[in-house]
Design an enzyme around this catalytic site. Structure first.
Site, PDB file in Angstrom:
ATOM      1  N   PRO A 106      47.434  84.175 -11.044  1.00 53.65           N
ATOM      2  CA  PRO A 106      46.170  84.605 -10.442  1.00 53.65           C
ATOM      3  C   PRO A 106      45.663  83.631  -9.381  1.00 53.65           C
ATOM      4  O   PRO A 106      46.118  82.474  -9.340  1.00 53.65           O
ATOM      5  CB  PRO A 106      45.198  84.632 -11.633  1.00 53.65           C
ATOM      6  CG  PRO A 106      46.008  84.425 -12.850  1.00 53.65           C
ATOM      7  CD  PRO A 106      47.320  83.870 -12.465  1.00 53.65           C
ATOM      8  N   GLY A 108      43.640  80.882  -7.338  1.00 49.87           N
ATOM      9  CA  GLY A 108      42.885  79.670  -7.684  1.00 49.87           C
ATOM     10  C   GLY A 108      43.398  78.898  -8.876  1.00 49.87           C
ATOM     11  O   GLY A 108      42.691  78.064  -9.449  1.00 49.87           O
ATOM     12  N   GLY A 110      46.099  76.917  -8.823  1.00 47.86           N
ATOM     13  CA  GLY A 110      46.715  75.647  -8.438  1.00 47.86           C
ATOM     14  C   GLY A 110      48.097  75.772  -7.827  1.00 47.86           C
ATOM     15  O   GLY A 110      48.850  74.794  -7.791  1.00 47.86           O
ATOM     16  N   LYS A 111      48.447  76.956  -7.314  1.00 43.57           N
ATOM     17  CA  LYS A 111      49.795  77.143  -6.763  1.00 43.57           C
ATOM     18  C   LYS A 111      49.987  76.271  -5.506  1.00 43.57           C
ATOM     19  O   LYS A 111      51.017  75.622  -5.352  1.00 43.57           O
ATOM     20  CB  LYS A 111      50.039  78.623  -6.451  1.00 43.57           C
ATOM     21  CG  LYS A 111      49.988  79.489  -7.713  1.00 43.57           C
ATOM     22  CD  LYS A 111      50.308  80.924  -7.445  1.00 43.57           C
ATOM     23  CE  LYS A 111      49.212  81.669  -6.712  1.00 43.57           C
ATOM     24  NZ  LYS A 111      47.935  81.742  -7.443  1.00 43.57           N
ATOM     25  N   HIS A 332      16.311  94.309 -22.724  1.00 42.03           N
ATOM     26  CA  HIS A 332      17.730  94.674 -22.634  1.00 42.03           C
ATOM     27  C   HIS A 332      18.627  93.471 -22.996  1.00 42.03           C
ATOM     28  O   HIS A 332      19.526  93.571 -23.837  1.00 42.03           O
ATOM     29  CB  HIS A 332      18.007  95.150 -21.199  1.00 42.03           C
ATOM     30  CG  HIS A 332      19.375  95.669 -20.969  1.00 42.03           C
ATOM     31  ND1 HIS A 332      19.673  97.009 -20.885  1.00 42.03           N
ATOM     32  CD2 HIS A 332      20.554  95.021 -20.799  1.00 42.03           C
ATOM     33  CE1 HIS A 332      20.969  97.157 -20.678  1.00 42.03           C
ATOM     34  NE2 HIS A 332      21.528  95.955 -20.612  1.00 42.03           N
ATOM     35  N   GLU A 333      18.340  92.342 -22.381  1.00 39.52           N
ATOM     36  CA  GLU A 333      19.181  91.158 -22.631  1.00 39.52           C
ATOM     37  C   GLU A 333      19.018  90.670 -24.072  1.00 39.52           C
ATOM     38  O   GLU A 333      19.979  90.205 -24.689  1.00 39.52           O
ATOM     39  CB  GLU A 333      18.831  90.025 -21.645  1.00 39.52           C
ATOM     40  CG  GLU A 333      19.097  90.356 -20.183  1.00 39.52           C
ATOM     41  CD  GLU A 333      20.466  90.951 -19.913  1.00 39.52           C
ATOM     42  OE1 GLU A 333      21.433  90.561 -20.587  1.00 39.52           O
ATOM     43  OE2 GLU A 333      20.556  91.835 -19.039  1.00 39.52           O
ATOM     44  N   ASP A 407      27.266  98.500 -18.551  1.00 40.62           N
ATOM     45  CA  ASP A 407      27.630  98.255 -19.963  1.00 40.62           C
ATOM     46  C   ASP A 407      28.431  99.432 -20.499  1.00 40.62           C
ATOM     47  O   ASP A 407      29.426  99.255 -21.206  1.00 40.62           O
ATOM     48  CB  ASP A 407      26.371  98.115 -20.832  1.00 40.62           C
ATOM     49  CG  ASP A 407      25.526  96.919 -20.443  1.00 40.62           C
ATOM     50  OD1 ASP A 407      26.100  95.965 -19.888  1.00 40.62           O
ATOM     51  OD2 ASP A 407      24.301  96.944 -20.683  1.00 40.62           O
TER      52      ASP A 407
HETATM   53  P1  ATP Z   1      45.449  81.328  -4.167  1.00 39.32           P
HETATM   54  O1  ATP Z   1      46.370  82.179  -4.998  1.00 39.32           O
HETATM   55  O2  ATP Z   1      44.099  81.975  -4.003  1.00 39.32           O
HETATM   56  O3  ATP Z   1      46.047  80.862  -2.870  1.00 39.32           O
HETATM   57  P2  ATP Z   1      46.061  78.860  -5.522  1.00 39.32           P
HETATM   58  O4  ATP Z   1      46.640  79.233  -6.855  1.00 39.32           O
HETATM   59  O5  ATP Z   1      47.006  78.455  -4.457  1.00 39.32           O
HETATM   60  O6  ATP Z   1      45.102  80.024  -5.017  1.00 39.32           O
HETATM   61  P3  ATP Z   1      44.849  76.334  -5.056  1.00 39.32           P
HETATM   62  O7  ATP Z   1      44.612  76.613  -3.609  1.00 39.32           O
HETATM   63  O8  ATP Z   1      45.977  75.458  -5.418  1.00 39.32           O
HETATM   64  O9  ATP Z   1      44.995  77.725  -5.798  1.00 39.32           O
HETATM   65  O10 ATP Z   1      43.529  75.786  -5.733  1.00 39.32           O
HETATM   66  C1  ATP Z   1      42.265  75.823  -5.074  1.00 39.32           C
HETATM   67  C2  ATP Z   1      41.441  74.651  -5.541  1.00 39.32           C
HETATM   68  O11 ATP Z   1      41.100  74.812  -6.918  1.00 39.32           O
HETATM   69  C3  ATP Z   1      42.183  73.327  -5.466  1.00 39.32           C
HETATM   70  O12 ATP Z   1      41.993  72.700  -4.244  1.00 39.32           O
HETATM   71  C4  ATP Z   1      41.567  72.528  -6.604  1.00 39.32           C
HETATM   72  O13 ATP Z   1      40.364  71.918  -6.203  1.00 39.32           O
HETATM   73  C5  ATP Z   1      41.221  73.584  -7.628  1.00 39.32           C
HETATM   74  N1  ATP Z   1      42.272  73.765  -8.642  1.00 39.32           N
HETATM   75  C6  ATP Z   1      42.965  74.912  -8.865  1.00 39.32           C
HETATM   76  N2  ATP Z   1      43.820  74.745  -9.884  1.00 39.32           N
HETATM   77  C7  ATP Z   1      43.690  73.481 -10.317  1.00 39.32           C
HETATM   78  C8  ATP Z   1      44.308  72.718 -11.343  1.00 39.32           C
HETATM   79  N3  ATP Z   1      45.237  73.263 -12.124  1.00 39.32           N
HETATM   80  N4  ATP Z   1      43.935  71.424 -11.504  1.00 39.32           N
HETATM   81  C9  ATP Z   1      42.988  70.890 -10.706  1.00 39.32           C
HETATM   82  N5  ATP Z   1      42.361  71.564  -9.723  1.00 39.32           N
HETATM   83  C10 ATP Z   1      42.688  72.840  -9.525  1.00 39.32           C
END
Ligand code: ATP
Length: 492
Positions: A106, A108, A110-111, A332-333, A407
């Site tokens: 997914p 964000g 860390g790829k 509601h909440e 909901d």
């Molecule tokens: P996308 O698929 O949207 O390109 P991505 O998987 O490549 O996202 P990154 O660009 O590597 O994600 O991560 C974005 C930011 O989130 C990083 O610069 C870092 O600050 C933080 N981050 C994401 N994953 C990690 C992790 N496993 N450890 C530390 N920081 C992380």
């Protein structure tokens, strides 16, 4: 610069020819036509330098130690990279070089960080680009960009005296989707073919060894030719972090931030189920901004909690509902919160009537454990919590509002999940083989039972609803602890 000199020379030549008595009209027409073509090509990007791979100097600073919660991915990636680090042994054993690694997961998670850390680990130059940068409407331009990318990688490595280069291609699905699928398929196909040709041409004794690391969150869309042995034949999954992973990522991003003594990041990790690394980075950053706004030297729990709300729900909205609407939102909440405590005592983290993003209020729960599998009881309890907002409105105000539409939508989906998983009274059935009537009856049956369960519980808690609503209207937010105190006081 070259452009300016050429223009100057051409003008000077024309003036000279004119003064010497030549007919320069055909030359002027030719020049104008050429200029117009150049302008069109330039604005459409045809004459770009094709330098889409950017050597990222910050890549050198990222190491595997800067990546939290991805131990398995890091271990697998390291193993792959050792093919580069132990070149002699690889050659001796006749192993063909590793050409491509595919990171899937997914957004964000860390790829990109992993690819940068791979470059540091192997002491390689790092070039990054995104699949969408190759997509040109002009036939051949994408393929030319791929060739340019590989040659830039070689040049840059040589210039920096390195023996290897890592090319990182983000969003590879744009470039590597199954051939023949795109309306503009000829161009996409040519670009993908060129990437495959370039990868096929990589050899173990190249003076600069190139490794392509590609990332996608749609591995299912990729052309099978990309995954063939000898291309992206290593796949590394980069999943959302579990609780321990979230704790490690939070620790990394809190390294340069002064946390108050009261803050235990384990607590925050527990409350951030489903957050990616990017979300967690944003959370710590937002908390620091909130602390600065309050002129605090340290970051306290309240900043972190507010930052969680902001990351989940979005920025606070300026517009505020009227008095009666605010009262309805509070009721509601409180309904959601009471049902949540009924099915899992201690589960409410906070409830608020602060409008954020698209919501006028919300109730946040602690996630006890990270769950990957659910029982029927668990899913039914979730439905009871979802329906309890509308149930409370009906009980206190005598009617319901459109505020519960979302909901209900989630409750329908959860009921469908129960049926699809073979957990309903219908037993193990194929969803597609059920008639509309059967689906309707079974979903209604599940929802009615949970609505009844929530209503019975809320009926017994009328005083808690009143007290909580008053407190919410007074202070906008009630913490889980405060809420449980109200319940305790009224039950005792
Ligand atoms: P996308 O698929 O949207 O390109 P991505 O998987 O490549 O996202 P990154 O660009 O590597 O994600 O991560 C974005 C930011 O989130 C990083 O610069 C870092 O600050 C933080 N981050 C994401 N994953 C990690 C992790 N496993 N450890 C530390 N920081 C992380």
């Amino acid at each position: 610069m070259l452009k300016e000199i050429s223009l100057g020379l051409a003008t000077a030549l024309m003036i000279f020819a004119f003064v010497a008595g030549y007919d320069i009209l055909p030359l002027v027409v030719l020049g104008l036509a050429g200029g117009a073509l150049y302008f069109i090509a330039d604005t459409k990007g045809l004459l770009k330098n094709f330098d889409i791979g950017t050597s990222n100097s910050s890549a050198a600073k990222i190491t595997f130690e800067d990546i939290g919660g991805q131990d398995t991915a890091v271990k697998e990636l390291r193993e792959c990279l050792d093919f580069i680090n132990y070149e002699d042994r690889v050659k001796k054993l006749g192993i063909r070089p590793l050409k491509g690694i595919l990171l899937t997961g997914p957004p964000g998670t860390g790829k990109t960080l992993l690819a940068k850390a791979a470059a540091s680990y192997t002491d390689s130059v790092f070039l990054a680009c995104s699949g969408s940068e190759f997509v040109q409407i002009y036939a051949g331009a994408g393929a030319q960009r791929v060739r340019k990318l590989f040659s830039s990688a070689r040049e840059k490595a040589k210039k920096k005296n390195k023996s290897s280069a890592i090319i990182f291609v983000d969003e590879v699905e744009v470039l590597g989707a199954r051939r023949g699928q795109n309306s503009n398929h000829m161009e996409y196909d040519q670009t993908l073919n060129e990437l495959l040709v370039q990868m096929d041409g990589l050899k173990v004794d190249d003076s600069v060894r190139i490794l392509v690391i590609a990332a996608t969150n749609r591995a299912d869309m990729l052309d099978p030719a990309l995954m063939r042995p000898g291309r992206f034949d290593r796949q590394v999954k980069v999943d959302l972090p579990d609780r321990q992973g979230r704790y490690e990522i939070l620790k990394i991003h809190a390294r340069n931030k002064p946390l108050a003594g009261e803050v235990d990041l384990n607590v925050i990790a527990k409350e951030t189920f489903g957050f990616s690394g990017a979300h967690l980075e944003s959370l710590t950053n937002e908390a620091a901004i909130l602390a600065m706004r309050e002129n605090c030297d340290q970051i306290y729990y309240r900043h972190l909690h507010e930052a969680i709300d902001k990351v989940i729900m979005g920025e606070k909205m300026e517009k505020r509902p009227g008095k009666e609407e605010l009262y309805r939102v509070a009721v509601h909440e409180t309904g959601h919160a009471l049902a949540s405590e009924m099915v899992r005592p201690g589960s409410v983290s906070a409830l608020t009537v602060t409008p954020r993003g698209g919501a006028l209020g919300y109730m946040r729960q602690h996630h006890e454990e990270d769950h990957y599998l659910y029982t029927r009881e668990h899913l039914e309890n979730q439905i009871a919590v979802m329906l309890a907002g509308a149930v409370a409105e009906e009980m206190v105000m005598g009617n319901r509002s459109t505020g519960a539409a979302n909901d209900f939508e989630k409750a329908f989906q959860t009921a469908e999940k129960i049926i699809r998983s073979g957990l309903s009274d219908l037993g193990i059935v194929s969803w597609d083989s059920l008639s509309q009537e059967q689906k309707y009856n079974e979903i209604k049956n599940i929802l009615d039972n949970q609505e009844k369960k929530a209503a019975e519980h809320l009926n017994k808690m009328r005083l808690v609803i009143d007290d909580t609503v008053n407190k919410l209207l007074e202070q906008e937010k009630v913490t889980g602890e405060e809420f449980r105190m109200i319940i305790k006081k009224n039950i005792a």
